[in-house]
Structures are given as structure tokens and as C-alpha cells.
Design a protein around this motif. Structure first.
Motif, mmCIF file in Angstrom:
data_model
loop_
_atom_site.group_PDB
_atom_site.id
_atom_site.type_symbol
_atom_site.label_atom_id
_atom_site.label_comp_id
_atom_site.label_asym_id
_atom_site.label_seq_id
_atom_site.Cartn_x
_atom_site.Cartn_y
_atom_site.Cartn_z
ATOM 1 N N GLY A 75 38.509 56.671 42.822
ATOM 2 C CA GLY A 75 38.866 55.974 44.058
ATOM 3 C C GLY A 75 39.622 54.674 43.811
ATOM 4 N N GLY A 76 39.721 54.244 42.526
ATOM 5 C CA GLY A 76 40.434 53.015 42.202
ATOM 6 C C GLY A 76 39.566 51.767 42.224
ATOM 7 N N TYR A 77 38.238 51.958 42.182
ATOM 8 C CA TYR A 77 37.351 50.787 42.262
ATOM 9 C C TYR A 77 36.787 50.392 40.899
ATOM 10 N N VAL A 78 36.609 49.101 40.688
ATOM 11 C CA VAL A 78 35.884 48.594 39.510
ATOM 12 C C VAL A 78 34.766 47.684 40.012
ATOM 13 N N ARG A 79 33.763 47.479 39.149
ATOM 14 C CA ARG A 79 32.661 46.592 39.522
ATOM 15 C C ARG A 79 32.910 45.215 38.933
ATOM 16 N N MET A 80 33.010 44.208 39.807
ATOM 17 C CA MET A 80 33.237 42.835 39.347
ATOM 18 C C MET A 80 31.953 42.027 39.534
ATOM 19 N N PRO A 81 31.740 41.019 38.689
ATOM 20 C CA PRO A 81 30.526 40.203 38.846
ATOM 21 C C PRO A 81 30.553 39.427 40.163
ATOM 22 N N ASP A 82 29.411 39.282 40.786
ATOM 23 C CA ASP A 82 29.336 38.544 42.045
ATOM 24 C C ASP A 82 28.903 37.113 41.758
ATOM 25 N N ILE A 83 29.737 36.385 41.026
ATOM 26 C CA ILE A 83 29.396 35.012 40.632
ATOM 27 C C ILE A 83 30.177 34.052 41.505
ATOM 28 N N ASP A 84 29.473 33.085 42.072
ATOM 29 C CA ASP A 84 30.126 32.113 42.933
ATOM 30 C C ASP A 84 30.568 30.919 42.098
ATOM 31 N N LEU A 85 31.871 30.694 42.058
ATOM 32 C CA LEU A 85 32.407 29.617 41.217
ATOM 33 C C LEU A 85 31.908 28.249 41.674
ATOM 34 N N GLY A 86 31.752 28.068 42.989
ATOM 35 C CA GLY A 86 31.255 26.791 43.503
ATOM 36 C C GLY A 86 29.874 26.468 42.968
ATOM 37 N N THR A 87 28.985 27.486 42.981
ATOM 38 C CA THR A 87 27.635 27.288 42.443
ATOM 39 C C THR A 87 27.686 26.942 40.959
ATOM 40 N N GLN A 88 28.557 27.647 40.230
ATOM 41 C CA GLN A 88 28.649 27.395 38.790
ATOM 42 C C GLN A 88 29.131 25.976 38.507
ATOM 43 N N MET A 89 30.124 25.515 39.275
ATOM 44 C CA MET A 89 30.637 24.166 39.056
ATOM 45 C C MET A 89 29.556 23.129 39.386
ATOM 46 N N THR A 90 28.781 23.394 40.451
ATOM 47 C CA THR A 90 27.688 22.475 40.797
ATOM 48 C C THR A 90 26.670 22.430 39.665
ATOM 49 N N ASN A 91 26.306 23.616 39.153
ATOM 50 C CA ASN A 91 25.349 23.668 38.046
ATOM 51 C C ASN A 91 25.891 22.953 36.818
ATOM 52 N N MET A 92 27.205 23.067 36.604
ATOM 53 C CA MET A 92 27.801 22.407 35.455
ATOM 54 C C MET A 92 27.649 20.902 35.579
ATOM 55 N N MET A 93 27.848 20.388 36.803
ATOM 56 C CA MET A 93 27.705 18.942 36.994
ATOM 57 C C MET A 93 26.256 18.514 36.805
ATOM 58 N N ILE A 94 25.315 19.339 37.308
ATOM 59 C CA ILE A 94 23.891 19.023 37.126
ATOM 60 C C ILE A 94 23.583 18.935 35.635
ATOM 61 N N ALA A 95 24.099 19.915 34.872
ATOM 62 C CA ALA A 95 23.833 19.940 33.429
ATOM 63 C C ALA A 95 24.453 18.736 32.740
ATOM 64 N N GLN A 96 25.692 18.403 33.127
ATOM 65 C CA GLN A 96 26.362 17.247 32.499
ATOM 66 C C GLN A 96 25.627 15.950 32.785
ATOM 67 N N ARG A 97 25.234 15.764 34.044
ATOM 68 C CA ARG A 97 24.539 14.515 34.403
ATOM 69 C C ARG A 97 23.181 14.437 33.714
#
Lengths: 117, 135
Positions: free
Chosen positions: B87-109
């Protein structure tokens, strides 16, 4: 008869030991700033030291007691507040230096008394 | 208790936050990692933090393990992808970039907060080491 280690020195020693414990607990709080369910530790050595001194005995150098803060928690059950930890750690550092200076002054007196002319 | 304990404790906090940062960068790096629709998508990784010797109040922190997000992901129409089904479909991860960037800032701080704790501890130890120096 006053030996090298008198009440002043023992008191300062007890204060240094309690203050350094508070600094360790504060470092532990900061290390656990993102640990879910972690409640900030609070160190108390002053009340014990005060009661020993007011009853006239030479204090025993022992660790303070660590209790858990009852401040409101975040959604992850953690209540470490970086602002208060910074204030506590800075104040503790200052008091530590102050106690060290007092101890140094005490050593200066002793060494002056030991010096020959 | 050992000598210079505050440094060890703050160091454990730095290790935890560095591993947190590692997990976040891994999640972001794999945000476009496709999988065949019949397979699991890339699962986002979380670090599980746990206090060491909680009662003593001076045990530091450690990484107790990793937790993973859902492998369900989302099906994306991408017929050019070699992993795509009929059918032309692939499975992509359902990762929210906004959440990841927020977590990155939490980790950095968090990492920075532990560095400040180290420099305060160093000041105190330095002063203690100079005790009686000018006698």
C-alpha cells in the motif's frame, strides 16, 4: 586546665561537621532534582548543639539529623526547589568559611602562646 | 562517607543528566527512522532516575534503568521508501520533537545545577584544606 582541644574548638568542629553534612545533603537534593517521588532532605544539627551547649557540656561531634521537606511537590512527586537549594548551599558555604576562620583564629592564639621569644 | 563526598554526590547527578541528554539525543537522531509496517517503530527512550540510599540523604542518584515509549508509531504514506508495504506505507516513530527539546533543556539545566553544586563544594573543601596554613 585547658587542653589543646577545648569547648570552643569542639563546638567549631561540631559546626563544621554539621555544615558539611548540610552541604552534602544539598548536593544530594540537586543531584535528585529530576528524580520522581524524591523529597528534599533537610539537615538539622543546630538544635542538638544548642541544647548541649546550654546545658554546659562539651558537645559531641556527631552527624545532624536528616528529615524530608514537606513542601508541596511537583506533578512528578518531587519537591526539590533549585532556588532554595542554591540559597541553602551558598549560606552553608559562607557559614563553613566563617567557622574555619574562627578555628584558624583559635590556632593562631595557641601558636602564639607556644612561640618562644 | 568518604572524603569529598559532596563532589561524588554532585558527580552522580551530572552522570544522570548526561545519560538523560544521551537518551534525548538518541530519540531526536532517530525521529525519522522508518520501519516496515509489520515491525515496531523506533521507541523513544527515557531514563529512570532513582535516589541512592534515600534515608541517609547523601547517597546521590543513579540510573535505575531505561523505560521505552510505544512502538506503535504512525503509518506514513511513503511509497518510495524501500521498507514500504504494497500500500506504500511505512511505520515512523511517533516522537514529538517539542517534548524532546523540552526534555533536553531539563537535562541541560539539571547538569548545570550539579556543576554549580560542585563549584560550591570545591570552595568549601579548598578553605578546609588551608586550615592552619599560616601558623
Amino acid at each position: 586546665m585547658i587542653g589543646i582541644s577545648d569547648t570552643t574548638m569542639t563546638t567549631l568542629h561540631a559546626a563544621l561537621s554539621g555544615l558539611s553534612q548540610r552541604q552534602r545533603v544539598s548536593a544530594d537534593n540537586i543531584a535528585n532534582i529530576n528524580t520522581p517521588g524524591f523529597l528534599a532532605g533537610r539537615t538539622d544539627f543546630e538544635s542538638n548543639l544548642r541544647s548541649e551547649l546550654s546545658s554546659g557540656e562539651t558537645p559531641v561531634v556527631s552527624g545532624g539529623t536528616v528529615s524530608r521537606s514537606l513542601a508541596a511537590t511537583r506533578t512528578d512527586g518531587n519537591n526539590v526547589d533549585l532556588d532554595s537549594e542554591t540559597v541553602i548551599a551558598t549560606e552553608t558555604g559562607m557559614r563553613y568559611q566563617l567557622a574555619l576562620q574562627a578555628l584558624n583564629g583559635k590556632y593562631d592564639l595557641l601558636s602564639a602562646a607556644m612561640r618562644t621569644q | 562517607m568518604s572524603a569529598f563526598d559532596a563532589l561524588r554526590i554532585a558527580g552522580s547527578g551530572m552522570t544522570l543528566h548526561r545519560k538523560y541528554l544521551d537518551a534525548v539525543s538518541d530519540n531526536i537522531a532517530n525521529i525519522n527512522t522508518a520501519a516496515a509496517p509489520g515491525q515496531e517503530a523506533f521507541k523513544e527512550r527515557f531514563i529512570v532516575a532513582q535516589a541512592n540510599d534515600y534515608g541517609s540523604g547523601t547517597g546521590g542518584v543513579r540510573v535505575a534503568g531505561a523505560a521505552f515509549g510505544s512502538g506503535e508509531g504512525k503509518l506514513v504514506y511513503s511509497p518510495d521508501n524501500p521498507l514500504a508495504d504494497e500500500g506504500g506505507y511505512v511505520r515512523m516513530p511517533d516522537i514529538d520533537l517539542g517534548t524532546q527539546m523540552t526534555n533536553m533543556m531539563i537535562a541541560q539545566r539539571g547538569y548545570q545545577a550539579n556543576i554549580s553544586a560542585i563549584s560550591r563544594a570545591t570552595d568549601a573543601y579548598q578553605a578546609a584544606l588551608s586550615l592552619g596554613k599560616n601558623l
